[in-house]
Design a protein around this motif. Structure first.
Motif, PDB file in Angstrom:
ATOM      1  N   THR A 141       8.901   4.746   5.928  1.00 15.48           N
ATOM      2  CA  THR A 141       9.125   6.178   6.081  1.00 15.48           C
ATOM      3  C   THR A 141       9.809   6.754   4.844  1.00 15.48           C
ATOM      4  O   THR A 141       9.478   7.854   4.381  1.00 15.48           O
ATOM      5  CB  THR A 141       9.974   6.455   7.335  1.00 15.48           C
ATOM      6  OG1 THR A 141       9.284   5.965   8.491  1.00 15.48           O
ATOM      7  CG2 THR A 141      10.237   7.942   7.499  1.00 15.48           C
ATOM      8  N   ALA A 142      10.786   6.016   4.304  1.00 14.84           N
ATOM      9  CA  ALA A 142      11.487   6.475   3.105  1.00 14.84           C
ATOM     10  C   ALA A 142      10.532   6.591   1.929  1.00 14.84           C
ATOM     11  O   ALA A 142      10.557   7.580   1.181  1.00 14.84           O
ATOM     12  CB  ALA A 142      12.624   5.519   2.772  1.00 14.84           C
ATOM     13  N   LEU A 143       9.683   5.592   1.753  1.00 13.10           N
ATOM     14  CA  LEU A 143       8.715   5.626   0.651  1.00 13.10           C
ATOM     15  C   LEU A 143       7.722   6.762   0.835  1.00 13.10           C
ATOM     16  O   LEU A 143       7.344   7.435  -0.132  1.00 13.10           O
ATOM     17  CB  LEU A 143       7.975   4.293   0.569  1.00 13.10           C
ATOM     18  CG  LEU A 143       8.824   3.078   0.153  1.00 13.10           C
ATOM     19  CD1 LEU A 143       8.024   1.790   0.323  1.00 13.10           C
ATOM     20  CD2 LEU A 143       9.304   3.218  -1.290  1.00 13.10           C
ATOM     21  N   ALA A 162       0.826  -1.205   0.000  1.00 13.67           N
ATOM     22  CA  ALA A 162       0.000   0.000   0.000  1.00 13.67           C
ATOM     23  C   ALA A 162       0.865   1.263   0.000  1.00 13.67           C
ATOM     24  O   ALA A 162       0.628   2.200  -0.778  1.00 13.67           O
ATOM     25  CB  ALA A 162      -0.942   0.002   1.197  1.00 13.67           C
ATOM     26  N   THR A 163       1.900   1.295   0.850  1.00 15.87           N
ATOM     27  CA  THR A 163       2.781   2.459   0.907  1.00 15.87           C
ATOM     28  C   THR A 163       3.591   2.588  -0.377  1.00 15.87           C
ATOM     29  O   THR A 163       3.789   3.696  -0.906  1.00 15.87           O
ATOM     30  CB  THR A 163       3.733   2.350   2.108  1.00 15.87           C
ATOM     31  OG1 THR A 163       2.962   2.250   3.312  1.00 15.87           O
ATOM     32  CG2 THR A 163       4.638   3.556   2.212  1.00 15.87           C
ATOM     33  N   LEU A 214      14.555   6.758  -5.895  1.00 16.43           N
ATOM     34  CA  LEU A 214      14.921   6.945  -4.495  1.00 16.43           C
ATOM     35  C   LEU A 214      16.221   6.189  -4.249  1.00 16.43           C
ATOM     36  O   LEU A 214      16.376   5.034  -4.667  1.00 16.43           O
ATOM     37  CB  LEU A 214      13.808   6.388  -3.606  1.00 16.43           C
ATOM     38  CG  LEU A 214      13.666   6.892  -2.169  1.00 16.43           C
ATOM     39  CD1 LEU A 214      13.426   8.401  -2.149  1.00 16.43           C
ATOM     40  CD2 LEU A 214      12.509   6.162  -1.483  1.00 16.43           C
ATOM     41  N   LEU A 215      17.172   6.841  -3.572  1.00 24.21           N
ATOM     42  CA  LEU A 215      18.452   6.244  -3.210  1.00 24.21           C
ATOM     43  C   LEU A 215      18.459   6.027  -1.705  1.00 24.21           C
ATOM     44  O   LEU A 215      18.277   6.974  -0.934  1.00 24.21           O
ATOM     45  CB  LEU A 215      19.605   7.171  -3.620  1.00 24.21           C
ATOM     46  CG  LEU A 215      21.028   6.691  -3.335  1.00 24.21           C
ATOM     47  CD1 LEU A 215      21.383   5.472  -4.175  1.00 24.21           C
ATOM     48  CD2 LEU A 215      22.029   7.821  -3.604  1.00 24.21           C
ATOM     49  N   VAL A 273      14.144   2.154  -7.198  1.00 23.85           N
ATOM     50  CA  VAL A 273      14.836   2.247  -5.909  1.00 23.85           C
ATOM     51  C   VAL A 273      16.259   1.740  -6.111  1.00 23.85           C
ATOM     52  O   VAL A 273      16.468   0.642  -6.636  1.00 23.85           O
ATOM     53  CB  VAL A 273      14.129   1.421  -4.821  1.00 23.85           C
ATOM     54  CG1 VAL A 273      14.916   1.471  -3.511  1.00 23.85           C
ATOM     55  CG2 VAL A 273      12.700   1.910  -4.598  1.00 23.85           C
ATOM     56  N   VAL A 274      17.237   2.545  -5.723  1.00 16.58           N
ATOM     57  CA  VAL A 274      18.649   2.179  -5.810  1.00 16.58           C
ATOM     58  C   VAL A 274      19.185   2.078  -4.389  1.00 16.58           C
ATOM     59  O   VAL A 274      18.940   2.969  -3.566  1.00 16.58           O
ATOM     60  CB  VAL A 274      19.451   3.230  -6.600  1.00 16.58           C
ATOM     61  CG1 VAL A 274      20.913   2.808  -6.733  1.00 16.58           C
ATOM     62  CG2 VAL A 274      18.836   3.446  -7.986  1.00 16.58           C
ATOM     63  N   THR A 275      19.897   0.995  -4.096  1.00 16.83           N
ATOM     64  CA  THR A 275      20.384   0.811  -2.729  1.00 16.83           C
ATOM     65  C   THR A 275      21.910   0.813  -2.679  1.00 16.83           C
ATOM     66  O   THR A 275      22.589   0.440  -3.640  1.00 16.83           O
ATOM     67  CB  THR A 275      19.872  -0.508  -2.119  1.00 16.83           C
ATOM     68  OG1 THR A 275      20.538  -1.627  -2.727  1.00 16.83           O
ATOM     69  CG2 THR A 275      18.368  -0.650  -2.301  1.00 16.83           C
TER      70      THR A 275
END
Length: 223
Positions: A207-209, A161-162, A192-193, A174-176
């Protein structure tokens, strides 16, 4: 990650596509150069130190070169991060297979595919180093050992959902990074990194999302 058709009871939107790059080679090389050569670049948007700290480079450079590398490192990092935020152009892959392409054109094409790298500034020889090869081997082994066998096991399926809300706001990638602690940075309008620690902790990843916005002007959050 995508479902081709709607599945009753499946919260994952069938048309949602999220790309996860959990081993961004160009960024990893830059992080190794920073730490193995003791660079201290200055910029408040740079990521934390690596979890697996590399040994000192066996082929060190002089103080003057090291100072120059530290000065230019943030600029190269920003360019490499900007490229990591994009999705590969599939037409470039197709063109790269053209047997009639000349060597100069192919080299230009490959440069577009790979994007800016540490080798552009520091040269290929910097990675001809036993310390790099050992660190790269450890990283590859660790990545394989922790690789999830099914999509259902991925962090993205832990809070669909998030994730879907972020996707509706424009998130596509998303890059990690294997760096310490909490680090979250929006890179471009669709990516998003984050650190591996962020993605692997359900509450922190949520929280990051939730922090993702359509604007790409956010600075990183760290802890």
């Amino acid at each position: 990650m995508r479902s081709m058709t709607p599945i009753p009871g499946d919260p994952w939107p069938h048309d949602m596509i999220i790309t996860v790059d959990d081993r961004p080679h160009a960024l990893l090389e830059l992080l190794w150069v920073r730490e193995a050569h003791g660079l201290v670049p200055v910029d408040d948007a740079l990521p934390p130190l690596l979890v697996d700290r590399p040994a000192e480079a066996e082929r060190p450079v002089g103080a003057q070169t090291r100072d120059h590398w530290a000065e230019v490192w943030p600029r190269i990092w920003d360019k490499a991060v900007a490229h990591a935020a994009t999705e590969p152009d599939r037409t470039l892959f197709d063109r790269a297979l053209d047997p009639t392409m000349g060597p100069d054109e192919r080299e230009t094409l490959l440069g577009q595919l790979v994007g800016p790298t540490a080798r552009d500034e520091f040269g290929d020889d910097v990675f001809d180093d036993a310390a790099y090869r050992e660190w790269e081997r450890r990283g590859s082994d660790a990545h394989l050992a922790t690789n999830r066998t099914t999509l259902a096991d991925s962090p993205e399926h832990g809070d669909v959902a998030t994730l879907a809300d972020a996707w509706r706001r424009g998130l596509g990638k998303v890059v990690t990074l294997p760096c310490r602690g909490v680090y979250v940075r929006q890179i471009g309008p669709r990516a998003l990194l984050v650190t591996d620690a962020v993605r692997n902790d359900a509450a922190t990843y949520r929280t990051a999302l939730e922090s993702f916005r359509r604007s790409s002007s956010q600075r990183p959050s760290t802890a």
